[in-house]
Scaffold this active site. Structure first.
Site, PDB file in Angstrom:
ATOM      1  N   GLU A 229     -33.895  25.342  20.441  1.00  0.00           N
ATOM      2  CA  GLU A 229     -34.713  24.236  19.931  1.00  0.00           C
ATOM      3  C   GLU A 229     -35.993  24.176  20.737  1.00  0.00           C
ATOM      4  O   GLU A 229     -35.965  24.222  21.970  1.00  0.00           O
ATOM      5  CB  GLU A 229     -34.024  22.870  20.074  1.00  0.00           C
ATOM      6  CG  GLU A 229     -32.878  22.639  19.138  1.00  0.00           C
ATOM      7  CD  GLU A 229     -32.272  21.230  19.293  1.00  0.00           C
ATOM      8  OE1 GLU A 229     -32.982  20.286  19.740  1.00  0.00           O
ATOM      9  OE2 GLU A 229     -31.084  21.079  18.975  1.00  0.00           O
TER      10      GLU A 229
ATOM     11  N   ARG B 262     -29.981  27.838  12.291  1.00  0.00           N
ATOM     12  CA  ARG B 262     -28.954  27.181  13.103  1.00  0.00           C
ATOM     13  C   ARG B 262     -28.642  25.818  12.505  1.00  0.00           C
ATOM     14  O   ARG B 262     -29.533  24.997  12.294  1.00  0.00           O
ATOM     15  CB  ARG B 262     -29.452  27.016  14.543  1.00  0.00           C
ATOM     16  CG  ARG B 262     -28.540  26.163  15.411  1.00  0.00           C
ATOM     17  CD  ARG B 262     -28.995  26.122  16.876  1.00  0.00           C
ATOM     18  NE  ARG B 262     -28.214  25.141  17.603  1.00  0.00           N
ATOM     19  CZ  ARG B 262     -28.708  24.005  18.109  1.00  0.00           C
ATOM     20  NH1 ARG B 262     -29.987  23.712  18.002  1.00  0.00           N
ATOM     21  NH2 ARG B 262     -27.919  23.168  18.736  1.00  0.00           N
TER      22      ARG B 262
ATOM     23  N   ASN C 231     -32.501  24.560  24.820  1.00  0.00           N
ATOM     24  CA  ASN C 231     -33.406  23.642  24.123  1.00  0.00           C
ATOM     25  C   ASN C 231     -34.426  23.133  25.123  1.00  0.00           C
ATOM     26  O   ASN C 231     -34.064  22.676  26.210  1.00  0.00           O
ATOM     27  CB  ASN C 231     -32.649  22.444  23.546  1.00  0.00           C
ATOM     28  CG  ASN C 231     -31.683  22.840  22.437  1.00  0.00           C
ATOM     29  OD1 ASN C 231     -31.658  23.987  22.008  1.00  0.00           O
ATOM     30  ND2 ASN C 231     -30.899  21.885  21.972  1.00  0.00           N
TER      31      ASN C 231
ATOM     32  N   TYR D 118     -38.124  20.814  25.457  1.00  0.00           N
ATOM     33  CA  TYR D 118     -39.197  20.001  24.871  1.00  0.00           C
ATOM     34  C   TYR D 118     -40.275  19.643  25.874  1.00  0.00           C
ATOM     35  O   TYR D 118     -41.446  19.603  25.541  1.00  0.00           O
ATOM     36  CB  TYR D 118     -38.616  18.702  24.262  1.00  0.00           C
ATOM     37  CG  TYR D 118     -37.784  18.984  23.036  1.00  0.00           C
ATOM     38  CD1 TYR D 118     -38.370  19.054  21.785  1.00  0.00           C
ATOM     39  CD2 TYR D 118     -36.410  19.229  23.133  1.00  0.00           C
ATOM     40  CE1 TYR D 118     -37.627  19.350  20.649  1.00  0.00           C
ATOM     41  CE2 TYR D 118     -35.658  19.532  22.006  1.00  0.00           C
ATOM     42  CZ  TYR D 118     -36.283  19.585  20.769  1.00  0.00           C
ATOM     43  OH  TYR D 118     -35.551  19.897  19.657  1.00  0.00           O
TER      44      TYR D 118
ATOM     45  N   HIS E  41     -22.668  18.787  17.263  1.00  0.00           N
ATOM     46  CA  HIS E  41     -23.983  18.201  17.539  1.00  0.00           C
ATOM     47  C   HIS E  41     -23.823  16.672  17.458  1.00  0.00           C
ATOM     48  O   HIS E  41     -24.426  16.005  16.630  1.00  0.00           O
ATOM     49  CB  HIS E  41     -25.020  18.741  16.551  1.00  0.00           C
ATOM     50  CG  HIS E  41     -26.439  18.630  17.016  1.00  0.00           C
ATOM     51  ND1 HIS E  41     -27.281  19.722  17.125  1.00  0.00           N
ATOM     52  CD2 HIS E  41     -27.184  17.565  17.398  1.00  0.00           C
ATOM     53  CE1 HIS E  41     -28.483  19.326  17.537  1.00  0.00           C
ATOM     54  NE2 HIS E  41     -28.447  18.017  17.713  1.00  0.00           N
TER      55      HIS E  41
ATOM     56  N   GLU F 246     -26.227  20.387  23.701  1.00  0.00           N
ATOM     57  CA  GLU F 246     -26.713  19.494  24.755  1.00  0.00           C
ATOM     58  C   GLU F 246     -25.670  18.497  25.275  1.00  0.00           C
ATOM     59  O   GLU F 246     -25.813  17.290  25.092  1.00  0.00           O
ATOM     60  CB  GLU F 246     -27.930  18.715  24.250  1.00  0.00           C
ATOM     61  CG  GLU F 246     -29.091  19.598  23.858  1.00  0.00           C
ATOM     62  CD  GLU F 246     -30.343  18.788  23.492  1.00  0.00           C
ATOM     63  OE1 GLU F 246     -30.250  17.556  23.348  1.00  0.00           O
ATOM     64  OE2 GLU F 246     -31.412  19.398  23.371  1.00  0.00           O
TER      65      GLU F 246
END
Ligand code: FCB
Length: 470
Positions: free
Chosen positions: A374, A102, A314, A316, A146, A191
């Site tokens: 991600e 990606r 994504n 985290y 992005h 995002e």
């Protein structure tokens, strides 16, 4: 927290593909046939070459060159010099056995004036990259945005100006006309919530705007642009697999107080709900719809609601939110529970947050096809005397999050793939080069690449847990 000890059982120096995975605790279980293993990157964070081949300036060029905006004044001028070294970089992707890569295209490389004249040399770069990936059996996954908006569009209001929606769709069409014959997987945005909040509400990312009103306008226009672009690309070619990428992280109260509970609910509605609901339901969450109302015009919420072929998630970290009257949302990050481990970013580590987010999509958003686009971690890595990076903590993080992804799969989430962030250490936005997320180490003085232990571990994991259909 996971009870297993996170110790890398000895160095995994070479690609010993047939040996069992050398971590303590349960090995990663096999994933379903066809599960996609990928690596993620983004244009401004790796490309460098900011004046090559007619590229226009992006908001990140301007922001990073503004004194005081990034750590040590770091900029993306050179970054990983991927623009010239992409060959070597995709070799790393290939040798690890990734089936997908990606990347994002840089809008100002392709349309230096934001609209109108096409810079063919910019498109040529992505054309070569795409062919290089396909030649290695790697599927290119292209993300159109992005965060590197052409500065010239920022000067016209950027994401605060609703005219951006058509311009974004026009740019998407230009890219699809050139690459749509070979690139099948497309993401509109990366995002939008982070871009709106950090770039337009808190001012810590480009374009450096602040305040609730700016944040709300940016987010609504991102949602709108995403919808217009999805329609435009679907009309352009019927064989494209269209999606978008959201950062979904559960918002939990930082304490047991009512105020913090309410703050976490508001934060959740602004961060997660205000991206999910317009896209899947054609509305904003009830608790924040009055905030967005002044920005919404007739038909907008019909446009934002689009059928997706997949959703990119994504993940985290969970977010611990405290009542914070002085912040634009009235809510901001508070203390994390005592004893909870965190990465070098200070982000608390809790893989159950990934399972939770995926299950929420199953239960409340129609159980879409999902890829984790991600997931990864920043730790203080260093090259040891033998020239290797033994990043056992990253391996533990990845293996625990893969187990959390497995748990979601087992409970019926349609998770189709997993992309690690990131292939390479890179320009981590306002943190500059001080924060390393790569599975390949980059020496930013010499630009030498060195695969870390986590790279070897991922290569083994991909090999051991997939069905050798590449
Ligand atoms: C995500 C961004 C990505 C990178 C990682 C660490 O929010 O999409 O560019 O900064 O965080």
């Amino acid at each position: 927290m996971m009870s297993r000890r996170h110790v890398l059982g000895g160095a995994v120096g070479t690609l010993a593909l047939c040996k069992p995975l050398r971590t303590q605790g349960a090995p990663v279980q096999p994933f379903p046939r066809g599960f996609v293993w990928g690596a993620s990157t983004s244009s401004y964070q790796i490309e460098g070459a900011v004046t090559d081949d007619g590229r226009g300036k992006s908001i990140w060029d301007v922001f990073s060159h503004t004194p005081g905006k990034t750590k040590h004044g770091d900029t993306g001028d050179v970054a990983c010099d991927h623009y010239h070294r992409w060959h070597e970089d995709i070799e790393f992707a290939s040798r690890a056995g990734f089936g997908a890569y990606r990347f994002s295209t840089s809008w100002p490389r392709i349309l230096p004036a934001g609209t109108g004249a096409i810079e063919q040399r910019g498109l040529d770069f992505y054309d070569r990259l795409v062919d290089g990936l396909i030649a290695r059996g790697i599927a290119p996954w292209l993300c159109l945005y992005h965060w590197d908006l052409p500065q010239i569009l920022q000067d016209q209001g950027g994401w605060l100006n609703r005219a951006i929606a058509q311009k974004f769709a026009d740019y998407g069409r230009v890219v699809a006309r050139r690459l749509g014959d070979r690139v099948k997987h497309w993401a509109m945005l990366n995002e939008p919530n982070v871009h709106a909040l950090l770039g337009h509400g808190m001012g810590v990312h480009a374009p450096g705007l602040t305040g609730l009103a700016n944040m709300l306008a940016a987010l609504h226009h991102l949602n709108l642009a995403q919808g217009v672009a999805l329609q435009a690309l679907r009309a352009e070619r019927s064989d494209l697999i269209l999606g978008t990428v959201l950062s979904l992280q559960p918002a939990r109260p930082s304490s047991s107080s009512d105020e913090d509970h309410r703050a976490a609910e508001r934060f959740d509605a602004m961060w997660n709900g205000a991206c999910l609901d317009p896209l899947f339901r054609g509305s904003y969450p009830a608790s924040v719809s009055a905030d967005f109302a002044p920005r919404i015009m007739d038909g907008d919420l019909v446009t934002t609601r689009q059928r997706l072929d997949y959703l990119g998630v994504n993940y985290y970290s969970p977010m611990y939110i405290a009542h914070t009257p002085q912040s634009p949302l009235g809510a901001w990050f508070g203390v994390t529970p005592p004893g909870m481990a965190s990465t070098a970013m200070g982000w608390p580590i809790d893989p159950t947050g990934l399972t939770e987010g995926l299950i929420r999509l199953r239960d409340h958003y129609g159980n879409p096809d999902i890829y984790v686009t991600e997931n990864g971690a920043c730790f203080t890595d260093s090259l040891d005397a033998e020239g290797t990076v033994r990043d056992g903590k990253r391996i533990a993080y990845l293996s625990d999050h893969l187990a959390a992804a497995q748990a979601a799969l087992t409970s019926g989430v349609k998770l189709r793939g997993y992309f690690v962030w990131s292939l390479l250490d890179n320009f981590e936005w306002e943190e500059g080069y001080s924060r390393r997320f790569g599975v390949v180490h980059v020496d930013f003085k010499t630009l030498k690449r060195t695969p870390k232990s986590s790279y070897q571990w991922l290569a083994q994991t991909i090999h051991a847990t997939s069905h050798h259909h590449r």
